[in-house]
Design a protein around this motif. Structure first.
Motif, PDB file in Angstrom:
ATOM      1  N   ALA A 196      -3.546   5.944   2.733  1.00  0.00           N
ATOM      2  CA  ALA A 196      -3.337   4.575   3.198  1.00  0.00           C
ATOM      3  C   ALA A 196      -2.161   3.901   2.509  1.00  0.00           C
ATOM      4  O   ALA A 196      -1.642   2.898   3.009  1.00  0.00           O
ATOM      5  CB  ALA A 196      -4.608   3.754   2.968  1.00  0.00           C
ATOM      6  N   ALA A 197      -1.735   4.434   1.347  1.00  0.00           N
ATOM      7  CA  ALA A 197      -0.635   3.812   0.605  1.00  0.00           C
ATOM      8  C   ALA A 197       0.669   4.581   0.735  1.00  0.00           C
ATOM      9  O   ALA A 197       1.662   4.222   0.093  1.00  0.00           O
ATOM     10  CB  ALA A 197      -1.020   3.712  -0.878  1.00  0.00           C
ATOM     11  N   HIS A 198       0.691   5.619   1.580  1.00  0.00           N
ATOM     12  CA  HIS A 198       1.894   6.447   1.693  1.00  0.00           C
ATOM     13  C   HIS A 198       2.953   5.740   2.537  1.00  0.00           C
ATOM     14  O   HIS A 198       2.633   5.106   3.551  1.00  0.00           O
ATOM     15  CB  HIS A 198       1.545   7.793   2.335  1.00  0.00           C
ATOM     16  CG  HIS A 198       2.550   8.864   2.062  1.00  0.00           C
ATOM     17  ND1 HIS A 198       3.768   8.924   2.714  1.00  0.00           N
ATOM     18  CD2 HIS A 198       2.537   9.913   1.197  1.00  0.00           C
ATOM     19  CE1 HIS A 198       4.452   9.958   2.268  1.00  0.00           C
ATOM     20  NE2 HIS A 198       3.734  10.580   1.354  1.00  0.00           N
ATOM     21  N   PRO A 199       4.238   5.826   2.120  1.00  0.00           N
ATOM     22  CA  PRO A 199       5.322   5.206   2.904  1.00  0.00           C
ATOM     23  C   PRO A 199       5.416   5.721   4.332  1.00  0.00           C
ATOM     24  O   PRO A 199       5.995   5.057   5.193  1.00  0.00           O
ATOM     25  CB  PRO A 199       6.582   5.575   2.106  1.00  0.00           C
ATOM     26  CG  PRO A 199       6.118   5.867   0.734  1.00  0.00           C
ATOM     27  CD  PRO A 199       4.739   6.423   0.867  1.00  0.00           C
ATOM     28  N   ALA A 200       4.848   6.891   4.611  1.00  0.00           N
ATOM     29  CA  ALA A 200       4.889   7.448   5.961  1.00  0.00           C
ATOM     30  C   ALA A 200       4.202   6.542   6.967  1.00  0.00           C
ATOM     31  O   ALA A 200       4.572   6.514   8.152  1.00  0.00           O
ATOM     32  CB  ALA A 200       4.243   8.836   5.987  1.00  0.00           C
TER      33      ALA A 200
END
Length: 317
Positions: A32-36
Motif C-alpha cells: 500500500a505504500a509502494h510508489p508503484a
C-alpha cells in the motif's frame, strides 16, 4: 583498512545488489505504500484522457505518445537526482529495493496455496484479482490453479530475474525504470479490450526489455533431466502464445513438471482464446508449492551466477 575500502569501491555494485536483496526480504515495503500505486493511478488518469474513441492508428499513436510522456520525464528525474544525493550507492540501493518484488510473491503464495488446498474459491479469487488483469470471479478450481501458477511463474521472472538483469547492466536506475515499464504495461495491457491498441506501445517495450532475461531464465528452469525434450517442446508451443516471452516461461515450467497451463481467459467480460501449454496435470496446491520451490532454486542460481559475473567484470570497468 585501505584494502577494504578499495574492495568496497571496486565491487560496490555487487554489495548493493546483495544489500538490496537482504533488506527487501527482511524489511519488505508494504504494497500500500509502494510508489508503484501512485504510478498506476497517474497512468489510469492519463488513459482516461487520451485513450478515447478513434481509429486504430489514432489510438496506437496516442498510446505511443502517452508511453513516452510517462517514461521520459521519469528517466530524466532519476538521472538528475543522482548527483544531488549524499551517496550515489545508497541511491542505487533504494531504487533496486523499490524495483524488487520477490517478498511480495512469496507472501502471496502462502495464503493462495492454503485457499487452493481447502478449495476456498472466494479467497483464491480475491487474492488473484489483486494481481491479475483478467476476471477471476467465475474461475473454477482448475482455472484458479492455472491462474495461480501463471502468476507465480511470470511474476518471479519479471519482478526478480529481469529486475536483477537490468540492474547488472544499468544500475539502480535501469532496474527501477524496468519496473515502471512493467507496471505501465500492466495498467494499459492490450489484453484488456478497452486498452487495445492503446497499450501496444507499452506492451511491446516491456516485451523488448524481457526478451533476453526471460529466455535465459527459461533455460535455467529447463536445466536437468529431459532438457533436450523440454527445449524442443518449449520452442514449438511458445509460438502459439500471445507473448513469446511468457510462453517460454510457462512452457518450460509446464513441461518440466508435466503441468497443464494456459487456456482461455476472460477480460472485461470477453473470452480470450489462449493455447494450452505444458503437460496434462492440472495444477493444485501441491503443484504450486513445487513451482515455488523450482522458481526459488533457479533464482538462487541466477543470483550466484550474476554475482560472479559482476565480481569478475568490476575491475575491468
Amino acid at each position: 583498512m585501505s584494502h577494504l575500502q578499495t574492495l568496497l569501491q571496486t565491487h560496490s555494485a555487487l554489495f548493493i545488489m546483495w544489500g538490496a536483496l537482504v533488506i527487501h526480504l527482511i524489511l519488505p515495503l508494504p504494497r500500500a505504500a509502494h510508489p508503484a500505486l501512485l504510478w498506476h493511478k497517474f497512468a489510469e488518469i492519463l488513459a482516461e484522457k487520451v485513450n478515447t474513441q478513434g481509429s486504430y492508428a489514432q489510438r496506437t499513436l496516442s498510446g505511443t505518445l502517452a508511453t513516452l510522456l510517462m517514461l521520459i520525464p521519469a528517466l530524466l528525474v532519476l538521472i538528475a537526482l543522482e548527483p544531488l544525493v549524499w551517496q550515489p550507492e545508497l541511491y542505487h540501493l533504494l531504487l533496486l529495493i523499490l524495483a524488487l518484488d520477490w517478498r511480495g510473491f512469496s507472501t502471496l503464495s502462502k495464503p493462495l496455496l492454503q485457499a487452493l488446498a481447502t478449495e476456498d474459491k472466494a479467497q483464491a479469487r480475491n487474492l488473484l484479482a489483486e494481481r491479475l488483469n483478467r476476471q477471476t470471479e467465475t474461475l473454477s478450481v482448475v482455472g484458479l490453479g492455472k491462474a495461480s501458477a501463471e502468476l507465480l511463474i511470470v511474476g518471479q521472472a519479471r519482478q526478480v530475474i529481469a529486475v536483477l538483469f537490468w540492474y547488472g547492466l544499468l544500475g539502480g536506475i535501469g532496474a527501477f525504470m524496468y519496473r515502471l515499464i512493467v507496471e505501465l504495461s500492466r495498467v494499459w495491457s492490450p489484453s484488456v479490450p478497452s486498452n487495445y491498441p492503446f497499450g501496444l506501445a507499452a506492451s511491446r517495450l516491456n516485451a523488448g526489455c524481457e526478451w533476453i532475461p526471460t529466455r535465459l531464465f527459461a533455460l535455467l528452469l529447463m536445466a536437468g533431466q529431459s532438457l533436450s525434450m523440454i527445449w524442443t517442446q518449449t520452442r514449438q508451443q511458445s509460438r502459439t502464445w500471445p507473448s513469446r516471452n511468457v510462453g517460454w516461461l510457462l512452457c518450460s515450467v509446464g513441461h518440466k513438471l508435466s503441468l497443464s497451463l494456459g487456456g482461455p481467459a476472460i477480460y472485461e467480460g470477453k473470452k480470450s482464446v489462449r493455447a494450452k501449454l505444458g503437460g496434462r496435470v492440472v495444477p493444485s496446491a501441491l503443484h504450486l508449492s513445487q513451482i515455488q520451490r523450482l522458481l526459488n532454486q533457479r533464482t538462487y542460481i541466477w543470483i550466484v551466477v550474476e554475482s560472479l559475473l559482476m565480481f569478475i567484470a568490476a575491475p575491468l570497468l
